[in-house]
Design a protein around this motif. Structure first.
Motif, PDB file in Angstrom:
ATOM      1  N   THR C  21       0.953  -1.542  -0.605  1.00 19.03           N
ATOM      2  CA  THR C  21      -0.257  -0.205   0.163  1.00 19.03           C
ATOM      3  C   THR C  21       0.870   1.151  -0.033  1.00 19.03           C
ATOM      4  O   THR C  21       1.949   0.775   0.353  1.00 19.03           O
ATOM      5  CB  THR C  21      -0.939   0.228   1.490  1.00 19.03           C
ATOM      6  N   LEU C  22       0.616   2.473  -0.587  1.00 26.44           N
ATOM      7  CA  LEU C  22       0.952   3.945  -0.424  1.00 26.44           C
ATOM      8  C   LEU C  22       0.931   4.392   0.927  1.00 26.44           C
ATOM      9  O   LEU C  22      -0.762   4.109   1.414  1.00 26.44           O
ATOM     10  CB  LEU C  22       0.761   4.513  -1.293  1.00 26.44           C
ATOM     11  N   ASN C  23       1.366   5.355   0.803  1.00 26.26           N
ATOM     12  CA  ASN C  23       1.615   5.803   2.922  1.00 26.26           C
ATOM     13  C   ASN C  23       0.668   7.179   2.326  1.00 26.26           C
ATOM     14  O   ASN C  23       1.225   8.270   2.427  1.00 26.26           O
ATOM     15  CB  ASN C  23       2.630   6.301   3.382  1.00 26.26           C
ATOM     16  N   TYR C  24      -1.003   6.948   1.835  1.00 21.48           N
ATOM     17  CA  TYR C  24      -1.067   7.894   1.204  1.00 21.48           C
ATOM     18  C   TYR C  24      -1.369   9.605   1.386  1.00 21.48           C
ATOM     19  O   TYR C  24      -0.592   9.936   0.838  1.00 21.48           O
ATOM     20  CB  TYR C  24      -2.827   7.706   0.541  1.00 21.48           C
ATOM     21  N   PRO C  25      -1.633  10.291   2.183  1.00 24.90           N
ATOM     22  CA  PRO C  25      -1.450  11.378   2.216  1.00 24.90           C
ATOM     23  C   PRO C  25      -0.173  12.321   2.152  1.00 24.90           C
ATOM     24  O   PRO C  25       0.410  13.517   2.043  1.00 24.90           O
ATOM     25  CB  PRO C  25      -2.124  11.709   3.781  1.00 24.90           C
ATOM     26  N   TYR C  26       0.181  10.900   2.476  1.00 22.65           N
ATOM     27  CA  TYR C  26       2.308  11.658   2.324  1.00 22.65           C
ATOM     28  C   TYR C  26       2.658  11.314   1.403  1.00 22.65           C
ATOM     29  O   TYR C  26       3.738  12.068   0.663  1.00 22.65           O
ATOM     30  CB  TYR C  26       2.944  10.669   2.831  1.00 22.65           C
ATOM     31  N   VAL C  27       2.447  10.033   0.615  1.00 28.29           N
ATOM     32  CA  VAL C  27       2.958   9.538  -0.469  1.00 28.29           C
ATOM     33  C   VAL C  27       1.550   9.853  -1.231  1.00 28.29           C
ATOM     34  O   VAL C  27       0.716   8.816  -1.301  1.00 28.29           O
ATOM     35  CB  VAL C  27       3.699   8.567  -0.900  1.00 28.29           C
ATOM     36  N   LYS C  28       1.586  10.950  -2.853  1.00 24.32           N
ATOM     37  CA  LYS C  28       0.819  10.357  -3.699  1.00 24.32           C
ATOM     38  C   LYS C  28       0.497   9.941  -4.952  1.00 24.32           C
ATOM     39  O   LYS C  28       1.659   9.643  -5.710  1.00 24.32           O
ATOM     40  CB  LYS C  28       0.254  11.842  -3.603  1.00 24.32           C
ATOM     41  N   PRO C  29      -0.311   9.010  -5.524  1.00 23.97           N
ATOM     42  CA  PRO C  29       0.810   8.715  -6.493  1.00 23.97           C
ATOM     43  C   PRO C  29       0.208   9.406  -7.594  1.00 23.97           C
ATOM     44  O   PRO C  29      -0.770  10.094  -8.152  1.00 23.97           O
ATOM     45  CB  PRO C  29      -1.483   7.265  -6.802  1.00 23.97           C
ATOM     46  N   GLU C  30       0.756   8.580  -8.921  1.00 22.32           N
ATOM     47  CA  GLU C  30       0.646  10.156 -10.336  1.00 22.32           C
ATOM     48  C   GLU C  30      -0.030   8.977 -10.847  1.00 22.32           C
ATOM     49  O   GLU C  30      -0.341   7.697 -11.435  1.00 22.32           O
ATOM     50  CB  GLU C  30       1.992   9.870 -10.673  1.00 22.32           C
ATOM     51  N   MET C  31      -0.916  10.052 -11.922  1.00 21.19           N
ATOM     52  CA  MET C  31      -2.099   9.579 -12.494  1.00 21.19           C
ATOM     53  C   MET C  31      -1.551   9.829 -13.789  1.00 21.19           C
ATOM     54  O   MET C  31      -0.265  10.368 -14.574  1.00 21.19           O
ATOM     55  CB  MET C  31      -2.988  10.537 -11.873  1.00 21.19           C
ATOM     56  N   PRO C  32      -1.862   8.978 -14.561  1.00 13.86           N
ATOM     57  CA  PRO C  32      -1.845   9.036 -16.055  1.00 13.86           C
ATOM     58  C   PRO C  32      -1.414  10.163 -16.696  1.00 13.86           C
ATOM     59  O   PRO C  32      -3.233  10.972 -16.535  1.00 13.86           O
ATOM     60  CB  PRO C  32      -2.128   7.651 -16.927  1.00 13.86           C
ATOM     61  N   ASP C  33      -1.179  10.641 -17.761  1.00 16.53           N
ATOM     62  CA  ASP C  33      -1.456  11.916 -18.847  1.00 16.53           C
ATOM     63  C   ASP C  33      -2.623  11.961 -19.203  1.00 16.53           C
ATOM     64  O   ASP C  33      -3.248  13.432 -18.715  1.00 16.53           O
ATOM     65  CB  ASP C  33      -0.259  12.166 -20.232  1.00 16.53           C
ATOM     66  N   ASN C  34      -3.796  11.024 -19.384  1.00 16.23           N
ATOM     67  CA  ASN C  34      -5.110  11.549 -19.671  1.00 16.23           C
ATOM     68  C   ASN C  34      -5.554  11.262 -19.236  1.00 16.23           C
ATOM     69  O   ASN C  34      -7.240  10.974 -19.387  1.00 16.23           O
ATOM     70  CB  ASN C  34      -4.951  11.110 -20.856  1.00 16.23           C
ATOM     71  N   PHE C  35      -5.247  11.532 -17.677  1.00 15.71           N
ATOM     72  CA  PHE C  35      -6.392  11.143 -16.305  1.00 15.71           C
ATOM     73  C   PHE C  35      -7.457  12.297 -16.944  1.00 15.71           C
ATOM     74  O   PHE C  35      -7.782  13.251 -17.023  1.00 15.71           O
ATOM     75  CB  PHE C  35      -5.540  11.570 -15.024  1.00 15.71           C
ATOM     76  N   ARG C  36      -9.063  11.736 -16.164  1.00 16.45           N
ATOM     77  CA  ARG C  36     -10.042  12.423 -16.102  1.00 16.45           C
ATOM     78  C   ARG C  36     -10.065  13.253 -14.928  1.00 16.45           C
ATOM     79  O   ARG C  36     -11.110  13.157 -13.928  1.00 16.45           O
ATOM     80  CB  ARG C  36     -11.281  11.878 -16.689  1.00 16.45           C
ATOM     81  N   GLY C  37      -9.429  14.366 -14.285  1.00 14.17           N
ATOM     82  CA  GLY C  37      -9.448  14.371 -13.377  1.00 14.17           C
ATOM     83  C   GLY C  37     -10.609  16.266 -13.647  1.00 14.17           C
ATOM     84  O   GLY C  37     -11.302  16.345 -14.157  1.00 14.17           O
ATOM     85  N   LYS C  38      -9.867  17.242 -12.474  1.00 12.50           N
ATOM     86  CA  LYS C  38     -10.562  18.995 -12.638  1.00 12.50           C
ATOM     87  C   LYS C  38     -10.572  18.812 -14.223  1.00 12.50           C
ATOM     88  O   LYS C  38      -9.440  19.326 -14.437  1.00 12.50           O
ATOM     89  CB  LYS C  38      -9.671  19.713 -11.352  1.00 12.50           C
ATOM     90  N   ILE C  39     -11.487  19.493 -13.873  1.00 10.26           N
ATOM     91  CA  ILE C  39     -11.727  20.665 -15.373  1.00 10.26           C
ATOM     92  C   ILE C  39     -10.800  21.950 -15.804  1.00 10.26           C
ATOM     93  O   ILE C  39     -11.093  22.507 -14.785  1.00 10.26           O
ATOM     94  CB  ILE C  39     -13.065  20.617 -16.387  1.00 10.26           C
ATOM     95  N   VAL C  40     -10.333  22.589 -16.460  1.00  7.86           N
ATOM     96  CA  VAL C  40      -9.970  24.477 -16.363  1.00  7.86           C
ATOM     97  C   VAL C  40     -10.109  24.600 -18.156  1.00  7.86           C
ATOM     98  O   VAL C  40     -10.546  23.783 -18.578  1.00  7.86           O
ATOM     99  CB  VAL C  40      -8.549  23.886 -16.067  1.00  7.86           C
ATOM    100  N   PHE C  41     -10.747  25.953 -17.772  1.00 10.78           N
ATOM    101  CA  PHE C  41     -11.519  26.480 -18.384  1.00 10.78           C
ATOM    102  C   PHE C  41     -10.464  27.383 -19.174  1.00 10.78           C
ATOM    103  O   PHE C  41      -9.660  28.302 -18.198  1.00 10.78           O
ATOM    104  CB  PHE C  41     -12.309  26.889 -18.299  1.00 10.78           C
ATOM    105  N   ASP C  42     -10.767  27.697 -20.567  1.00  6.21           N
ATOM    106  CA  ASP C  42      -9.188  28.431 -21.132  1.00  6.21           C
ATOM    107  C   ASP C  42     -10.686  29.869 -21.706  1.00  6.21           C
ATOM    108  O   ASP C  42     -10.663  29.834 -22.757  1.00  6.21           O
ATOM    109  CB  ASP C  42      -8.817  28.564 -22.017  1.00  6.21           C
TER     110      ASP C  42
END
Lengths: 313, 407, 128
Positions: C21-42
């Protein structure tokens, strides 16, 4: 008098047992977690759990027998702590001893299981009742083999007192090897006594929610959990005293370290067993105990009877 | 011996979703059971009628967290059939790939859940740890670990690169080795076998009669697999075996799932190696012509059926979903006959139930189905609860709004 | 062939290994480049076609005109289901998904993000 009181309350009595129970639970949990490739709880987790539970509201169901519901946790703790006083920890002399205390200790160790039954029964809820019936069914299955397994070394030592047994094996340092089948039997039975997988049938979470402890909350549940922790230490000490009585004559410091190592080894063995098996069904458990465990214990008894004849010549 | 009726659920540690099973026992023996669903009705089919086809795709993907790709594939297949779209081959291959990865992750999850139900937590921890491999692979390919969102009407949304193919092949090797180990455990650990063998028996005839689908049916030797019997996506072009088992009990279902994992690795390898070139999507119209279609997809839990009726607008006229648990749930009561109370959790878990997928609501009065609009349905619900339970939703809503802040 | 305690070897081997397991709040997993996370707007790229608003399954986007060919977007991240259909629908790539996945908030208001249009660039204003 003051000495005895100190022994009963502080060391090696109640307070020492509480500390040892907390350590045992921590070790059990972290070793279990590491074997499952998990991180496991931090060192203070058992204490934190106890404090958290103690701070919670005590809920007594309306249908439950209020007196029995509250009395059972206390009886369970008291019985377990009492039995510890007759077990020799280091050296060959227990704190108190008399001829026949093996029976008393085994009897006292049965009481927590009986209180689980009564606690479940007087909770009157369905899950708790099913759990209670399972507890008692399981008790009948493992109690006889346990008695046979523990009495076999006593037979060889020709003493009905745990201190007497320890003294005998101290005098004959290698004879404990003959009792190894009994050790295996008692390790399996400890799983049943402590209600751990594969014999955690009475409190099988996925089947009957929490079994006998379904209705318990707050302080009373904390007490029950402490009982199981303490029972783990007491039962491991009993197994260590009866089946692993080596290295007793090196003074109290070495003896104490050796005692801790033995208890740790017994708890580790229990933990390993609970990690690698699935929970059995109650009928399979009873079958298993009478088919394999009881004959193994009987064999141990026979071996020791024969040995006694051979050795006494 | 006295009879006791034990309620299992709607809240119970063995159930991951609310459902109720009333079990009458004498001692530990089960005398009779009855199941009750309907605790988690979400009104999805009705909601689909209020949304456009593109929005429906994401809504239907969320019917189930585990078989989300199966549901969205079934839906887009019906829509494509109505619109007469010719989906590119590469897109079909990618759909097949994600479908199989989903099956791998679902079966590994099931193995862990089954382990947990019989108190074998070590198996749970190990199989879920290994499941992370396929979850991460799905995140890499689709952009998220659950609800992949890879399908779109007329193809798939994301292409797959050569680098990703190489990574996926590597992951398959890891998973295959681990699965071999679990097969080894499942066939040699006596306590595991003791809890599964002979439990939840359902004969082939009963399985057919009660419409058991997927691994539940195949565990009773019913050789029906939509991937083989009615191939969709690229399943017609890959070589795989339909796994069946003649144990007819929970052990048989476990064996079917474990061996299906091995088949899935084979399919994934074939798909990755034979991935055709070309575009991954064709332009789909926003307004789907009038027409209706049915499509079937083999989800990890069994057959999913979707029916869509279009009316020429950008919203469907009717969407009907039959999730696999709906078919399997009938068999559960039969399976529980002559078993012990202790076996109930594993028997329920053995069909890999998903109760939220199953809960439906149809109002039939005097044999005639009454059509209720979204607003009517809501109003009916509010008045029903006020009449029967005295619950005033107006008051509750006001409280909620004040807690949440205005919306 | 039945072997009791078949997993013993495996569990003992793992007891000495570091946890998976990852020690989560201290070690954060890296998400892949095309991860569908938070949206930003230009706001600079937006042409105000409102395709994103139309396609959003969760009704989580509002686009408002604030001037001549100037638009600002308001996101309800508490409603967003992170399907990234808006990113696909946008003809001008004004919407992008990021790798950010730690989106929990104690106050619902913090989930309402407005991307104001400014002449000299983009200013993200989390206040409603």
């Amino acid at each position: 008098m003051a000495q005895s009181l100190f022994n009963i309350i502080v060391f090696p009595g109640f307070l020492f047992l509480c500390l040892a129970g907390v350590c045992a639970e921590y070790f059990d949990r972290i070793f279990h977690a590491r074997m499952q490739n998990r991180k496991g709880p931090p060192w203070f987790q058992p204490v934190a759990d106890f404090i958290k539970l103690s701070a919670k509201e005590d809920i007594i169901p309306e249908e439950a027998d209020s007196f029995m519901f509250r009395a059972m946790p206390v009886v369970a703790v008291a019985a377990t702590v009492t039995s510890f006083l007759y077990i020799p920890l280091w050296g060959s002399q227990a704190l108190f001893s008399f001829e026949g205390d093996v029976i008393v200790v085994l009897y006292l160790l049965t009481i927590p299981t009986m209180t689980f039954f009564l606690a479940g029964w007087y909770s009157t809820s369905l899950y708790a009742s099913v759990g209670a019936v399972r507890t008692i069914t399981q008790l009948f299955a493992y109690e006889v083999p346990l008695f046979m397994a523990v009495l076999a070394p006593a037979l060889l030592a020709d003493s009905w007192s745990l201190s007497g047994i320890a003294a005998y094996y101290r005098a004959h340092p290698l004879y404990w090897v003959f009792n190894l089948p009994g050790l295996a039997v008692s390790l399996v039975i400890l799983l049943g006594k402590l209600e751990k997988v594969p014999f955690d049938i009475p409190e099988a979470e996925t089947e009957i929610v929490g079994g006998v402890f379904t209705e318990y909350a707050g302080r009373y549940l904390a007490f029950f959990r402490m009982t199981i922790d303490i029972e783990m230490v007491v039962a491991s000490s009993l197994v260590a005293a009866v089946f692993l009585p080596f290295g007793l004559g090196f003074g109290s410091v070495v003896g104490f370290i050796l005692y801790l190592l033995k208890v740790t080894a017994v708890i580790a063995a229990i933990c390993l067993l609970r990690t690698i098996f699935a929970r059995l069904r109650i009928d399979q458990m009873v079958d298993f105990c009478w088919k394999y465990i009881a004959p193994a214990a009987l064999l141990q008894l026979l071996v020791n009877i024969v040995l006694k004849g051979v050795l006494s010549q | 011996m006295s009879r006791v009726t034990i309620p299992l659920g709607p809240q119970h540690p063995a159930l991951k979703e609310p459902a109720n099973f009333s079990i009458t026992v004498a001692g530990e023996k089960i005398l009779s059971t009855s199941s009750r669903l309907g605790y988690n009705h979400r009104g999805m089919e009705k909601a689909c009628e209020e949304r456009t086809y593109i929005q429906d795709m994401y809504l239907l993907e969320r019917i189930c967290g585990i078989c989300s790709h199966s549901h969205s594939t079934a839906f887009v297949q019906t829509v494509e059939e109505i619109a007469g779209l010719d989906v590119p081959r590469r897109a079909l291959y990618i759909r097949t790939l994600i479908g199989e990865l989903e099956r791998i992750h679902s079966h590994l999850l099931w193995l862990g859940v089954a382990g947990h139900e019989i108190g074998f937590d070590t198996l749970l921890m190990y199989s879920w740890r290994d499941r992370e491999v396929v979850m991460d692979l799905l995140a890499l390919l689709c952009g998220n670990r659950v609800n992949y969102g890879i399908n779109t009407i007329g193809g798939v949304r994301r292409d797959i690169t050569a680098e990703q193919i190489a990574g996926a092949l590597r992951d398959m090797d890891i998973l295959e080795e681990r699965t071999r180990y679990y097969i080894d455990i499942a066939t040699s650990e006596p306590s595991f076998i003791a809890r599964l063998a002979g439990v939840g028996y359902i004969s082939r005839e009963d399985a057919v009669r009660l419409q058991a689908v997927g691994p539940t049916g195949r565990g009773s030797n019913v050789a029906i697999d939509i991937r083989a019997t009615d191939p969709y996506a690229a399943y017609g072009e890959v070589d795989f075996k339909v796994i069946t088992d003649s144990h007819c009990d929970v052990y048989g279902r476990a064996v079917v799932r474990l061996l299906e994992l091995m088949e899935s690795y084979r399919i994934v390898r074939q798909v990755l190696k034979e991935m055709p070139d070309g575009p991954v999507t064709v332009k789909a119209p926003r307004k789907i012509p009038a027409g209706e279609a049915v499509s079937r997809v083999e989800a990890p839990r069994g057959e999913d059926v979707h029916y869509v009726k279009g009316n020429g607008s950008d919203k469907p006229e009717r969407v009907r979903v039959r999730a696999s648990t709906m078919a399997n749930i009938q068999a559960v009561n039969k399976m529980m006959e002559n078993n012990n109370l202790a076996d109930v959790p594993i028997i329920i878990a053995a069909i890999d139930p998903c109760f939220s997928c199953t809960d439906r609501c149809v109002r039939v009065i005097g044999g005639k189905r009454e059509d209720l609009g979204w607003r009517d349905l809501r109003r009916h619900g509010i008045s029903w609860y006020r009449k029967h339970w005295g619950i005033d939703f107006g008051e509750l809503n006001r409280k909620l709004h004040s807690l949440r802040g205005e919306r | 062939m039945k072997i009791p305690g078949k997993m013993a070897k495996e569990v003992l081997r793992h007891s000495l290994k570091p946890p998976a397991t990852l020690n989560y709040p201290y070690v954060k997993p890296e998400m892949p480049d095309n991860f569908r996370g938070k949206i930003v707007f230009d706001p600079v790229r937006c042409i105000g076609c409102r395709m994103c608003v139309k396609d959003c399954p969760a009704l989580a986007i509002e686009i408002a005109a604030v001037g001549d060919k100037k638009f600002e977007a308001r996101f309800y991240l508490d409603r967003c289901i992170y399907c990234a259909q808006c990113v696909d629908s946008c003809p001008k790539d004004a919407l992008l998904n990021t790798k950010e996945y730690e989106l929990a908030q104690i106050d619902r208001q913090n989930h309402r993000i407005t991307f104001h249009a400014h002449a000299d660039g983009v200013v993200v204003d989390p206040a409603p």
